[in-house]
Write an enzyme that holds these catalytic residues in place. Structure first.
Site, PDB file in Angstrom:
ATOM      1  N   LYS A 141       0.843  -1.181   0.000  1.00 33.72           N
ATOM      2  CA  LYS A 141       0.000   0.000   0.000  1.00 33.72           C
ATOM      3  C   LYS A 141       0.881   1.234   0.000  1.00 33.72           C
ATOM      4  O   LYS A 141       2.034   1.114   0.483  1.00 33.72           O
ATOM      5  CB  LYS A 141      -0.966   0.033   1.178  1.00 33.72           C
ATOM      6  CG  LYS A 141      -0.386  -0.292   2.563  1.00 33.72           C
ATOM      7  CD  LYS A 141       0.839   0.398   3.075  1.00 33.72           C
ATOM      8  CE  LYS A 141       0.743   1.894   3.277  1.00 33.72           C
ATOM      9  NZ  LYS A 141       2.049   2.471   3.762  1.00 33.72           N
ATOM     10  N   TYR A 226      -4.422   3.915   6.458  1.00 31.51           N
ATOM     11  CA  TYR A 226      -4.858   2.934   7.471  1.00 31.51           C
ATOM     12  C   TYR A 226      -6.179   3.354   8.107  1.00 31.51           C
ATOM     13  O   TYR A 226      -7.020   2.522   8.411  1.00 31.51           O
ATOM     14  CB  TYR A 226      -3.782   2.750   8.545  1.00 31.51           C
ATOM     15  CG  TYR A 226      -2.608   1.936   8.069  1.00 31.51           C
ATOM     16  CD1 TYR A 226      -2.583   0.551   8.226  1.00 31.51           C
ATOM     17  CD2 TYR A 226      -1.529   2.543   7.445  1.00 31.51           C
ATOM     18  CE1 TYR A 226      -1.515  -0.199   7.777  1.00 31.51           C
ATOM     19  CE2 TYR A 226      -0.450   1.804   6.993  1.00 31.51           C
ATOM     20  CZ  TYR A 226      -0.448   0.423   7.152  1.00 31.51           C
ATOM     21  OH  TYR A 226       0.601  -0.317   6.691  1.00 31.51           O
TER      22      TYR A 226
HETATM   23  P1  NAD Z   1      12.463   1.910   1.795  1.00 26.80           P
HETATM   24  O1  NAD Z   1      12.900   3.240   1.330  1.00 26.80           O
HETATM   25  O2  NAD Z   1      13.048   1.378   3.057  1.00 26.80           O
HETATM   26  O3  NAD Z   1      12.744   0.822   0.648  1.00 26.80           O
HETATM   27  C1  NAD Z   1      12.440   1.066  -0.702  1.00 26.80           C
HETATM   28  C2  NAD Z   1      13.283   0.168  -1.572  1.00 26.80           C
HETATM   29  O4  NAD Z   1      13.042   0.495  -2.941  1.00 26.80           O
HETATM   30  C3  NAD Z   1      14.793   0.341  -1.343  1.00 26.80           C
HETATM   31  O5  NAD Z   1      15.411  -0.899  -1.314  1.00 26.80           O
HETATM   32  C4  NAD Z   1      15.262   1.123  -2.543  1.00 26.80           C
HETATM   33  O6  NAD Z   1      16.608   0.836  -2.911  1.00 26.80           O
HETATM   34  C5  NAD Z   1      14.284   0.635  -3.614  1.00 26.80           C
HETATM   35  N1  NAD Z   1      14.155   1.554  -4.729  1.00 26.80           N
HETATM   36  C6  NAD Z   1      14.089   1.191  -6.030  1.00 26.80           C
HETATM   37  N2  NAD Z   1      14.013   2.243  -6.818  1.00 26.80           N
HETATM   38  C7  NAD Z   1      14.035   3.334  -6.028  1.00 26.80           C
HETATM   39  C8  NAD Z   1      13.997   4.742  -6.278  1.00 26.80           C
HETATM   40  N3  NAD Z   1      13.902   5.221  -7.526  1.00 26.80           N
HETATM   41  N4  NAD Z   1      14.025   5.574  -5.213  1.00 26.80           N
HETATM   42  C9  NAD Z   1      14.095   5.104  -3.953  1.00 26.80           C
HETATM   43  N5  NAD Z   1      14.139   3.781  -3.668  1.00 26.80           N
HETATM   44  C10 NAD Z   1      14.119   2.907  -4.688  1.00 26.80           C
HETATM   45  O7  NAD Z   1      10.884   1.942   1.875  1.00 26.80           O
HETATM   46  P2  NAD Z   1       9.931   0.926   2.666  1.00 26.80           P
HETATM   47  O8  NAD Z   1       9.618   1.516   3.991  1.00 26.80           O
HETATM   48  O9  NAD Z   1      10.463  -0.435   2.608  1.00 26.80           O
HETATM   49  O10 NAD Z   1       8.581   1.071   1.803  1.00 26.80           O
HETATM   50  C11 NAD Z   1       8.412   0.396   0.566  1.00 26.80           C
HETATM   51  C12 NAD Z   1       6.910   0.245   0.275  1.00 26.80           C
HETATM   52  O11 NAD Z   1       6.298  -0.485   1.326  1.00 26.80           O
HETATM   53  C13 NAD Z   1       6.142   1.568   0.187  1.00 26.80           C
HETATM   54  O12 NAD Z   1       5.142   1.467  -0.809  1.00 26.80           O
HETATM   55  C14 NAD Z   1       5.497   1.712   1.551  1.00 26.80           C
HETATM   56  O13 NAD Z   1       4.297   2.453   1.542  1.00 26.80           O
HETATM   57  C15 NAD Z   1       5.226   0.269   1.905  1.00 26.80           C
HETATM   58  N6  NAD Z   1       5.235   0.037   3.368  1.00 26.80           N
HETATM   59  C16 NAD Z   1       4.221  -0.678   3.916  1.00 26.80           C
HETATM   60  C17 NAD Z   1       4.204  -0.936   5.274  1.00 26.80           C
HETATM   61  C18 NAD Z   1       3.128  -1.795   5.865  1.00 26.80           C
HETATM   62  O14 NAD Z   1       2.997  -1.839   7.092  1.00 26.80           O
HETATM   63  N7  NAD Z   1       2.349  -2.499   5.057  1.00 26.80           N
HETATM   64  C19 NAD Z   1       5.220  -0.427   6.089  1.00 26.80           C
HETATM   65  C20 NAD Z   1       6.260   0.299   5.502  1.00 26.80           C
HETATM   66  C21 NAD Z   1       6.252   0.516   4.139  1.00 26.80           C
END
Ligand code: NAD
Length: 372
Positions: A141, A226
């Site tokens: 999401k 949420y």
């Molecule tokens: P994050 O920044 O920690 O990780 C993102 C990943 O994408 C990294 O590994 C990064 O290298 C990669 N990536 C690829 N192309 C990229 C670009 N152009 N710019 C930046 N990063 C790039 O983020 P996250 O917290 O892991 O979140 C990722 C997804 O998961 C989001 O859509 C977020 O909304 C979702 N999320 C959901 C929950 C949940 O509880 N369901 C919790 C956190 C995040």
């Protein structure tokens, strides 16, 4: 709400509550490559796309606790991460991809499901590649940053005859399901009002969550969603009119996205939800339903663990501690194995993105915005 989407909502909500009995038309979502009987004999292989915080700290550990899934592949743009994950999880070289080569998954029978965990505005790009490679897709999401991209994701997965699920973990969380049950069974009477809030104090000012092009918005897209989901579960419907106001006290850090938003959702059955989301304070995390004979709620409501329920009549609102990521992935795998539609389909993610776009329009214009 159009009658079709209301029907869809009821069907999805019912599937979620019951976990099993499915109502309505069950679309045929057969796995073309592997017969269902063969699928039943093995765990489904999940490939994670984007090895950031969520994949590293929640999803990969949760996969180890699932019954029907296993970590089978990764997609990363960082060779050092590929090496670390290969060593830690024993992923074979043939199942390690980058964003360019991931289309080659089409030739890899070890991967059944591709789980998209990249920044919001990359979800369509990665989903479409996975669907065209013949894989089922589970996507974090918010589904994407525009309704057009969400629609494209739905269309591509349909065209490929593959399931598309959205990572709405609270739909499977026992306390949230108990909230839904109390509301549906009118145990404290008819629910009239909902209050919900989720926020945190965001750190690094350079992160993608503060960039409009990658995030699509601020805390609303990230965690405000949420409260929308919680209100939809309790109301049993999608909202059809919304109003909103944003706040910005730090225009430098929050140059591209809202810092906080207070928003109102109106449901066709007369329920209204007052919600707030923010990137400004920690510990803001709750949902409450007010019914004719009392109230019930969760505080905190949306954490990965430690969710606590309460009821005004002092009865228990409790549930077992679960790994929300493990149960949502197991549920999706079991839908694929049993050829049943997921209760968190792309259409639900699309509808929520439509609601959030309406909220941004409402905040911009100062008007109530209706959602068809
Ligand atoms: P994050 O920044 O920690 O990780 C993102 C990943 O994408 C990294 O590994 C990064 O290298 C990669 N990536 C690829 N192309 C990229 C670009 N152009 N710019 C930046 N990063 C790039 O983020 P996250 O917290 O892991 O979140 C990722 C997804 O998961 C989001 O859509 C977020 O909304 C979702 N999320 C959901 C929950 C949940 O509880 N369901 C919790 C956190 C995040």
């Amino acid at each position: 709400m159009a009658s079709t989407s209301r029907r869809d909502f009821v069907r999805m909500a019912t599937m979620t509550v019951a976990g099993a009995p499915l109502m309505g038309t069950v679309p045929s979502i057969a796995h073309r490559a592997t017969p269902t009987t063969a699928l039943q004999e093995r765990k489904l292989g999940y490939a994670l796309v984007g090895l950031g915080s969520l994949s590293t700290n929640q999803i990969a550990p949760a996969l180890q606790k699932t019954r029907h899934c296993r970590l089978a592949g990764i997609v990363t743009g960082t060779p050092a991460k590929a090496a670390q994950w290969k060593a830690k999880y024993g992923i074979p070289d043939k199942s390690i991809y980058d964003y360019e080569t991931m289309s080659r998954m089409a030739d890899n029978p070890d991967i059944d499901v591709v789980y998209i965990v990249t920044p919001n505005a990359l979800h369509a790009r990665d989903t479409i590649k996975a669907a065209r490679a013949g894989k089922h897709v589970f996507c974090e999401k918010p589904m994407e940053v525009t309704t057009a991209r969400c629609q494209q994701m739905v269309d591509e997965c349909k065209k490929a005859n593959r399931q598309l699920g959205i990572g709405y973990r609270c739909r499977f969380e026992p306390h949230h399901l108990e909230m839904l049950r109390i509301a549906q069974e009118k145990e404290l009477g008819e629910v009239r009002l909902i209050e919900s809030g989720f926020g945190f104090s965001i750190g690094d000012p350079t992160q993608w969550r503060l960039k409009h092009a990658l995030a699509g918005g601020g805390p609303l897209m990230d965690v405000g969603i949420y409260s929308i989901q919680s209100a939809e579960m309790i109301a049993g419907q999608y909202p059809t009119a919304v109003a909103a106001m944003t706040t910005k006290t730090d225009p430098v850090k929050f140059k591209e996205v809202e810092e906080s938003m207070t928003y109102e959702l109106k449901f066709p059955n007369g329920i209204s939800a007052s919600c707030t989301t923010t990137y400004k304070v920690n510990g803001f995390n709750r949902t409450t339903a007010y019914a004719d004979r009392g109230s019930f709620g969760l505080t905190p409501a949306f954490n990965y663990d430690g969710i606590r329920g309460w009821r005004s009549d002092r009865k228990d609102l409790a549930g077992p501690a679960v790994d929300q990521f493990a149960i949502e992935m197991d549920d999706f795998a079991s839908c694929i194995i049993n050829n049943k539609p997921t209760s968190v389909p792309g259409e639900m993610g699309l509808r929520d993105v439509r609601t959030m776009m309406a909220l941004y329009e409402a905040a911009r214009t100062g008007r109530t915005v209706r959602i068809a």
